[in-house]
Every structure is written in C-alpha cells, then in structure tokens.
Design a protein around this motif. Structure first.
Motif, mmCIF file in Angstrom:
data_model
loop_
_atom_site.group_PDB
_atom_site.id
_atom_site.type_symbol
_atom_site.label_atom_id
_atom_site.label_comp_id
_atom_site.label_asym_id
_atom_site.label_seq_id
_atom_site.Cartn_x
_atom_site.Cartn_y
_atom_site.Cartn_z
ATOM 1 N N TRP A 139 46.007 -20.252 -27.837
ATOM 2 C CA TRP A 139 44.871 -20.719 -27.040
ATOM 3 C C TRP A 139 45.323 -21.275 -25.695
ATOM 4 O O TRP A 139 44.635 -21.114 -24.693
ATOM 5 C CB TRP A 139 44.092 -21.788 -27.811
ATOM 6 N N GLN A 140 46.495 -21.921 -25.662
ATOM 7 C CA GLN A 140 46.962 -22.485 -24.395
ATOM 8 C C GLN A 140 47.351 -21.380 -23.420
ATOM 9 O O GLN A 140 47.013 -21.429 -22.233
ATOM 10 C CB GLN A 140 48.144 -23.418 -24.625
ATOM 11 N N THR A 199 45.498 -20.535 -19.798
ATOM 12 C CA THR A 199 46.127 -20.479 -18.471
ATOM 13 C C THR A 199 45.735 -19.195 -17.738
ATOM 14 O O THR A 199 45.470 -19.229 -16.528
ATOM 15 C CB THR A 199 47.656 -20.570 -18.574
#
Length: 318
Positions: A205-206, A210
């Motif tokens: 998810w990170q 981004t």
C-alpha cells in the motif's frame, strides 16, 4: 487574488515540495527508473482518455516527453536514489531557471536584463555553496545528476515555449505517455528484470500510495490547479508562489525523513531562491514571441516540485 485562490497557489507549491519526500519514500520500494516509468504510466492512464486529443503537434509532445520525462526525471530519480537528499534536490532543481534563461538567449534571442544576469550569478553562487555542503556530507556524483536534470528541464522549458500549448493539463497528460516505454527499457537494461519483478511482486500500500501521489496529486492535480490559476490571474502574480516549493521540500524532508538542514544549506537556499526570483520575475530585454504565446507556455513549464516560471520569457510567466 482572492484568499481561496491564494490558498490554492500555496497548496500546489506545498504538494510539489512534499513530492520530493514522497519520491524518496517510493525509492525504498522501486528501482529509480522503474519508479519513474510507473509514475508516468499512472499519470497518463486513465487521464489520457479524459482530456481530449492533443492540442499541439506530436513532435513537441515527443520532444518534451523525452527531455522532461526521460532525461530530467530519470536523472532526478537516479540521483536521489544515489544519495541526493530530497530537500536539497527540491532546492537545487530551481537552477533550471538559469539554464532556461541561457538556452532561451541562445535559441530564442531573448537577452537577459542586467537584473536577470545578476540573479543568475546569485543563483549560481547558491549552487556553489550547496555543492560545497553536499561535497562534504554526501555523494557529489548524485548532486551533479540533479544539476544535469535541471539543465534538461531548462531545455524542456524552451521546447514547451516553442510548442505554446493552450491547455497545460492536456499537454502534460499526453507528454506523460511518451517516457513510459523508454524508461521501462532503460530500467530493464540497467536495473535488470529480476530487480524490477521483485519490486512489483513486493508492491504494498505504501509503494502504491507513492505512485498515486506523484502521478495524480502532484502531476494531475498540481498542473490542473496551476493552469486554472494562470487562466484567472497574471502569470507575474502566480509565478512567485513557485519559489515556495523548496521551502516545503526542505521542511517536509526534515520533518518526515529526518534530513538535517545545515547552515551552509540555508545559505544556499537563500542565494538560490533570491537569484531565481531575480531571474524569473524581471522582464527580458527583447522577446521574439508574442505575449499570448508566453502566457500559454507559462501554464505548462511549472512542474511538480519544480514550477519556476520560464525566465521573463514569461511576460506574463512552471
């Protein structure tokens, strides 16, 4: 400018500044060239189906796409991955205003005024101070890559000025379609298919966040809002807000990444921002292009995290 419009201009500058911190986080998830390719892919799709047909000749879209997308952003992402701090990158890239003025003088015959020439010298002094600071605390090669990226940005600014796109968002979305395949090819050749596949398989998810921030928030929203402001206010009113980008870039990097801001770096920031202000916000001695053309270009040459006006080619002004 209405308070709501002023806040929007500050918000765009903040988004473009914070974008460098987001890029730094994204580089923990992806090889730099693959990350840059995914960024442009996400910026182009599905927006390319919503903005309508290109409003300028394809030769300009391809040229700007290669110079801005492949050369400029490729060097930025690789340089940051090699150790160039996010906050310093947001600052050093502003030297593009000097490159733009020099290239415009050579190609377009727009001679800088004495004030602009002084601004260039002051900005170059800031780069010298930043180089001394980075040379004693980080990899100088990565610093030079970002300088190269600023030079490529200057070339793309002049190409954009020649293209004179009437719609900034439409132009940027179509430009975003060009770098995807070249960057993917370069990634496969230099970073390797194994590393690229490993990054995609480990996507979380990170990492996804981004990509979406850099593509949709910084590029699509940033360009759309900046163009909207420039259609309602003189570029000379809007352009100064771009000088806030390195302020937000260095502040967010210090806050979220723990980057230190040394006294030398503050000195470099003061010289660079002051020099860029003199370079971009004063008129050139001679313009070979009608004012309407300059206005159209201004709406495009702002770039996420880097929206400084094309030097006084901009009357009225990214």
């Amino acid at each position: 400018m209405r308070p709501s419009h002023l806040l929007l201009a500050v918000l765009v500058a903040a988004v473009w500044g914070v974008n460098f911190t987001v890029i730094e986080i994204g580089l923990d998830h992806f090889p730099p060239l693959l990350f840059s390719a995914l960024r442009f892919l996400a910026a182009a799709l599905p927006a390319v189906f919503l903005v309508g047909r290109p409003k300028v000749a394809w030769k300009w879209i391809v040229a700007v796409g290669l110079v801005l997308g492949v050369a400029k952003f490729g060097l930025v992402f690789v340089g940051m991955d090699a150790g160039m701090p996010a906050g310093l990158s947001s600052l050093v890239l502003q030297i593009q205003a000097v490159f733009t003025a020099v290239i415009a003088a050579a190609v377009l015959g727009e001679r800088p005024s004495r004030v602009q020439a002084l601004g260039m010298l002051v900005a170059l002094g800031g780069i010298g101070v930043a180089a001394v600071d980075e040379g004693t605390s980080g990899p100088l090669g990565a610093f030079l890559m970002v300088i190269g990226a600023a030079a490529a940005w200057g070339v793309s600014n002049v190409l954009t000025r020649k293209a004179s796109p009437p719609d900034a968002l439409n132009f940027m979305v179509w430009v975003s379609t060009v770098p995807v395949l070249p960057l993917l090819a370069l990634s496969l050749l230099t970073e390797g298919p194994a590393e690229d596949l490993a990054a995609l398989r480990a996507l979380d998810w990170q990492g996804t966040g981004t990509i979406l921030f850099v593509a949709w928030v910084s590029t699509v929203f940033g360009f759309g809002a900046w163009g909207w402001l420039l259609r309602r206010h003189p570029a000379s009113t809007v352009a100064p807000f771009s000088l806030l980008v390195p302020v937000f870039g260095m502040s967010s990097a210090a806050l979220f990444l723990g980057e230190s801001v040394t006294p030398l770096r503050w000195c470099a920031a003061a010289l660079l921002v002051g020099g860029v202000a003199l370079t971009t916000l004063t008129p050139a001695r001679r313009s070979t292009v009608p004012a309407a053309t300059a206005t159209a270009t201004v709406t495009v040459t702002a770039d996420e995290g880097e929206p400084v006006a094309v030097p006084a080619l901009l009357r009225p002004r990214p």
